[in-house]
Design a protein around this motif. Structure first.
Motif, mmCIF file in Angstrom:
data_model
loop_
_atom_site.group_PDB
_atom_site.id
_atom_site.type_symbol
_atom_site.label_atom_id
_atom_site.label_comp_id
_atom_site.label_asym_id
_atom_site.label_seq_id
_atom_site.Cartn_x
_atom_site.Cartn_y
_atom_site.Cartn_z
ATOM 1 N N TYR A 191 47.036 42.480 61.439
ATOM 2 C CA TYR A 191 47.629 41.845 60.083
ATOM 3 C C TYR A 191 48.707 42.903 59.634
ATOM 4 O O TYR A 191 49.807 42.393 59.347
ATOM 5 C CB TYR A 191 46.588 41.723 59.065
ATOM 6 C CG TYR A 191 47.153 41.342 57.779
ATOM 7 C CD1 TYR A 191 47.825 39.925 57.842
ATOM 8 C CD2 TYR A 191 46.834 41.892 56.521
ATOM 9 C CE1 TYR A 191 48.134 39.565 56.559
ATOM 10 C CE2 TYR A 191 47.060 41.402 55.364
ATOM 11 C CZ TYR A 191 48.073 40.387 55.373
ATOM 12 O OH TYR A 191 48.177 39.771 54.166
ATOM 13 N N THR A 192 48.458 44.107 59.790
ATOM 14 C CA THR A 192 49.624 45.116 59.120
ATOM 15 C C THR A 192 50.818 45.076 59.942
ATOM 16 O O THR A 192 51.811 45.374 59.586
ATOM 17 C CB THR A 192 48.997 46.433 58.977
ATOM 18 O OG1 THR A 192 48.319 46.917 60.243
ATOM 19 C CG2 THR A 192 47.775 46.525 58.058
ATOM 20 N N GLU A 193 50.535 44.956 61.358
ATOM 21 C CA GLU A 193 51.561 44.970 62.309
ATOM 22 C C GLU A 193 52.461 43.946 61.862
ATOM 23 O O GLU A 193 53.863 43.901 62.060
ATOM 24 C CB GLU A 193 51.286 45.031 63.751
ATOM 25 C CG GLU A 193 50.705 46.332 64.251
ATOM 26 C CD GLU A 193 49.181 46.463 63.917
ATOM 27 O OE1 GLU A 193 48.578 45.832 63.108
ATOM 28 O OE2 GLU A 193 48.721 47.439 64.439
ATOM 29 N N ILE A 194 51.893 42.674 62.021
ATOM 30 C CA ILE A 194 52.812 41.387 61.420
ATOM 31 C C ILE A 194 53.213 41.735 60.212
ATOM 32 O O ILE A 194 54.583 41.050 60.110
ATOM 33 C CB ILE A 194 51.922 40.270 61.500
ATOM 34 C CG1 ILE A 194 51.119 40.090 62.837
ATOM 35 C CG2 ILE A 194 52.276 38.874 61.281
ATOM 36 C CD1 ILE A 194 49.978 38.978 63.175
ATOM 37 N N LEU A 195 52.757 42.080 59.270
ATOM 38 C CA LEU A 195 53.406 42.374 57.905
ATOM 39 C C LEU A 195 54.639 43.286 58.131
ATOM 40 O O LEU A 195 55.765 42.824 57.436
ATOM 41 C CB LEU A 195 52.361 43.102 56.892
ATOM 42 C CG LEU A 195 51.499 42.063 56.141
ATOM 43 C CD1 LEU A 195 50.678 42.853 55.173
ATOM 44 C CD2 LEU A 195 52.175 40.939 55.642
ATOM 45 N N GLN A 196 54.356 44.454 58.989
ATOM 46 C CA GLN A 196 55.662 45.120 59.065
ATOM 47 C C GLN A 196 56.860 44.214 59.718
ATOM 48 O O GLN A 196 58.169 44.641 59.367
ATOM 49 C CB GLN A 196 55.299 46.244 60.235
ATOM 50 C CG GLN A 196 54.387 47.525 59.597
ATOM 51 C CD GLN A 196 54.205 48.667 60.495
ATOM 52 O OE1 GLN A 196 53.780 48.523 61.220
ATOM 53 N NE2 GLN A 196 55.123 49.754 60.236
#
Length: 744
Positions: A299-304
């Motif tokens: 999730y956090t990689e996609i948000l980045q």
């Protein structure tokens, strides 16, 4: 009345077009005449499809039924009792309760009354003819314009006629087109948000399964349907305790995360908002597990990627990213506010492990006796946990210390060994520093603070690491050790070193680095000597304004009025440019993608505005396209903050961003919720100056100080390195005669 109207209009023309000198007299005359006319008569435009538009003088002493009957007579409409008045731009029905809000220049429309309108909409959405159904759902939900479902009186009538059941039936059906289903979900959400019927009463398990099926589609689904399903689930999770559990058990988080890969900003926003709402409803332990699950699913990689590759993010998305960051930080709050038990076996073992890591000689220490934690900079050598009895930072200080020692072992050992070979006076106490740094970072990042309803401030680096706070501490403690050496600090300089590091970290965080590595690079690039020069330069700039010498004070008194007027004109220019303001619903929540727009006329005499706008355009509406106009001469007072009338309606969600303009004898306010603190100051300063009051915001003072400082530096540029005397030199006496004058 017709003659008085002509005179009033003449004065408006003289005041706004001819710009005559004695405008104050004109305003007085206009106000006196307005009392005789506008208090009892409102000049409005009336529209109806298929009929010529009319200009109408609405008598406020007549009942609404009499007004509608008179208008129907002009168009020879039979059965006037079937009709009612609405605002054209908002679809809001005019009632005896809200009719006082009608202003000169409003555009109204004659339409069927609430009962007939609700019956017509209900009949149309149940039609087999898809064209009729689509048109009715579009008008109901407001897909391409203002939606009728936004009016609370209509919503109540429509709900009482089982309109919710009809919409649910459409959504549950198998053969309906995707656009019809999306419109139905949008209309359903708008109606339920009024609160006339609860979500638990309206949503049955079959319907919820259908909505979840739309939301859980990983690929191939219609983005419109998925977005509306996510938005509907977001509302269900937020307001319903029982349905929240059902959603949690059946929602497929991987598929929700997958929607972030879409190029549709609204779909991305709905996905992030739903995840935030689910996370916000969880207890601490479940929230931690859920957060770890999000990280493992990428999730956090996609948000980045969303942050770095998208066009400038919308204010709504920035707000949702801020909420996610706040939820992550909230998981640290229990540790921050919990005092450790000095005899806690697990924590003592953790500290014993980092002691052994530091000196790499557990067996030697046992041979020599009990370990002395003073070597790690603790004040209590025997029971080190007693050092953390203050909360904050509480147990969190122990946690970050253990994390740093285990994850960054080389840097940790280097710090400890460097200090162990220094004289005791010059040692940087690791334990004591950890306590202060943890507390400082928690304050800087607002750990445990209530989540703001409007803030858009977030740090992109929080989406680059699952342990961002611990990593931030690891960088900060290394920076402190570096600064301690550069300052050649002693134990007596402890507080000064902490203050310098705090300022260094604050400067780096203001630049919003994308990753922890970039933060470390920026933090370490500024040496203490460079930092000192920067601070001295800033101090010198402040000294110009702080100087109390008579010549400088006299120059400042001479320059300051010009700068004040410059700031004032800048504020007014921003008001003329205009601003979009978010609308707020009855629950004190921002309405999704609903705005109103307001701007100041170029002659600074009127506020022009339009309500119920769907979305923000890159090109703001022209002043001629704004239907409402408020003369500033009619404004009686400006209220803001705790004095604002917003508080009752908004449950204090936006207390720091609210202000209201009261005008007219009815004292009906024009209410504002600023999008951010900066825009609040701009509008409050500008409106205050127009009302003859002082601009007192902190933003005004900052701008005044900055510009005054620059102007003073320019004026004194030729006197650089020349000492300025405290008092001016004496003026020489006049000569005995003027014979030294020579003519040609």
């Amino acid at each position: 009345n017709h003659k008085l109207d002509s005179i009033v209009n003449l004065f408006y023309f003289i005041e706004t077009v001819l710009q005559i000198e004695h405008k104050s007299k004109i305003i007085i005359l206009k106000t006196k005449l307005a009392i005789m006319t506008t208090d009892t008569v409102k000049r409005v435009a009336i529209k109806k499809d298929g009929y010529f538009h009319i200009l109408y003088q609405l008598n406020t002493t007549s009942t609404l039924s009499e007004v509608v009957k008179d208008i129907c007579a002009k168009w020879t409409l039979n059965r006037p009792e079937q009709y009612a008045l609405q605002y054209l731009d908002s679809k809001l029905y005019i009632t005896e309760e809200n009719r006082a809000e009608i202003r000169d220049g409003d555009i109204l429309t004659v339409t069927f009354n609430v009962e007939l309108a609700a019956a017509r909409f209900l009949s149309d959405i149940e039609q087999p003819d898809q064209a009729i159904k689509r048109k009715a759902l579009d008008e109901l939900a407001g897909i391409t314009g203002p939606g009728q479902a936004e009016d609370s009186m209509f919503a109540k009538e429509f709900v009482q006629r089982n309109g919710i059941t009809a919409l649910v039936r459409i959504i549950e059906s198998v053969g309906e087109p995707n656009d019809v289903i999306a419109q139905s979900m949008a209309a359903l959400q708008e109606l339920l948000e009024h609160g006339f019927i609860s979500w638990d009463q309206s949503v049955n398990p079959k319907f919820l399964d259908k909505v979840l099926a739309f939301a859980n589609k990983p690929d191939g689904g219609d983005p419109r349907v998925i977005q509306k399903a996510l938005s509907l689930l977001d509302n269900i999770v937020t307001v319903s305790k029982t349905l929240f559990v059902l959603v949690m058990n059946k929602v497929v988080i991987e598929n929700i995360i997958h929607q972030l890969k879409s190029n549709d900003p609204q779909l991305q926003l709905s996905a992030v908002s739903l995840i935030n709402s689910i996370m916000a409803r969880m207890e601490h332990e479940n929230r931690k597990k859920f957060s770890n699950g999000l990280v493992s699913k990428g999730y956090t990689e996609i948000l980045q990627k969303v942050i770095s590759t998208s066009a400038p993010l919308s204010s709504e998305m920035n707000h949702q990213l801020y909420i996610y960051q706040s939820l992550l930080l909230s998981m640290l709050e229990p540790l921050l506010n919990t005092k450790p038990d000095p005899h806690d076996t697990e924590l003592n073992n953790d500290l014993m492990n980092i002691y052994n890591i530091a000196f790499d000689s557990a067996s030697k220490e046992r041979a020599l006796g009990r370990p002395d934690f003073k070597k790690l900079g603790f004040e209590n050598g025997d029971l080190p946990l007693k050092d953390f009895e203050e909360s904050p930072p509480g147990v969190l200080a122990c946690e970050v210390m253990v994390y740093f020692a285990s994850k960054h072992q080389d840097q940790y050992v280097k710090i400890i060994l460097e200090n162990s070979v220094r004289d005791e006076e010059y040692q940087c106490p690791f334990g004591r520093c950890t306590k202060q740094l943890t507390k400082m970072l928690a304050e800087s990042l607002n750990v445990g603070a209530p989540i703001s309803e409007t803030s858009e401030e977030y740090q992109p680096m929080f989406f680059s690491s699952p342990h961002c706070f611990q990593e931030l501490y690891s960088v900060t403690v290394q920076l402190l050790n570096k600064t301690w050496k550069e300052m050649r600090a002693t134990a007596a300089d402890f507080n000064r070193v902490i203050s310098v590091v705090k300022d260094q970290i604050k400067r780096v965080l203001n630049e919003k680095p994308e990753t922890i590595d970039k933060l470390k690079t920026k933090a370490f690039s500024l040496t203490y000597q460079q930092f000192l020069k920067l601070m001295q330069q800033e101090a010198q700039e402040r000294n110009i304004l702080d100087s109390q010498t008579k010549p400088v004070m006299e120059l400042r008194e001479q320059v300051e009025p010009e700068i004040r007027e410059l700031v004032r004109q800048q504020r007014l220019a921003q008001l003329v440019e205009g601003e979009y303001f978010k609308q707020v619903d009855f629950r004190g929540k921002f309405k999704s993608d609903k705005y109103w727009y307001c701007c100041l006329s170029s002659n600074h005499r009127f506020l022009h505005y339009a309500t119920d706008l769907s979305g923000k355009d890159n090109t703001p509406p022209s002043i001629d396209a704004l239907p409402h106009k408020l003369p500033l001469a009619d404004v009686s007072k400006l209220e803001l903050g705790k004095d604002s009338t917003h508080l009752k309606a908004m449950k204090k969600n936006f207390v720091n961003l609210t202000f209201s303009l009261f005008h007219g004898q009815e004292e009906q306010p024009l209410d504002f919720v600023a999008p951010n603190e900066q825009m609040l100051y701009v509008w409050v300063d500008g409106l205050s100056s127009l009302l003859g009051k002082e601009m007192i915001s902190k933003a005004f003072q900052e701008d005044l100080d900055m510009l005054l400082n620059m102007e003073m530096k320019l004026r004194l540029l030729d006197l650089e390195d020349v000492p300025i005397p405290d008092v001016p030199p004496p003026v020489p006496r006049e000569p005995d005669n003027y014979d030294f004058f020579y003519g040609e």
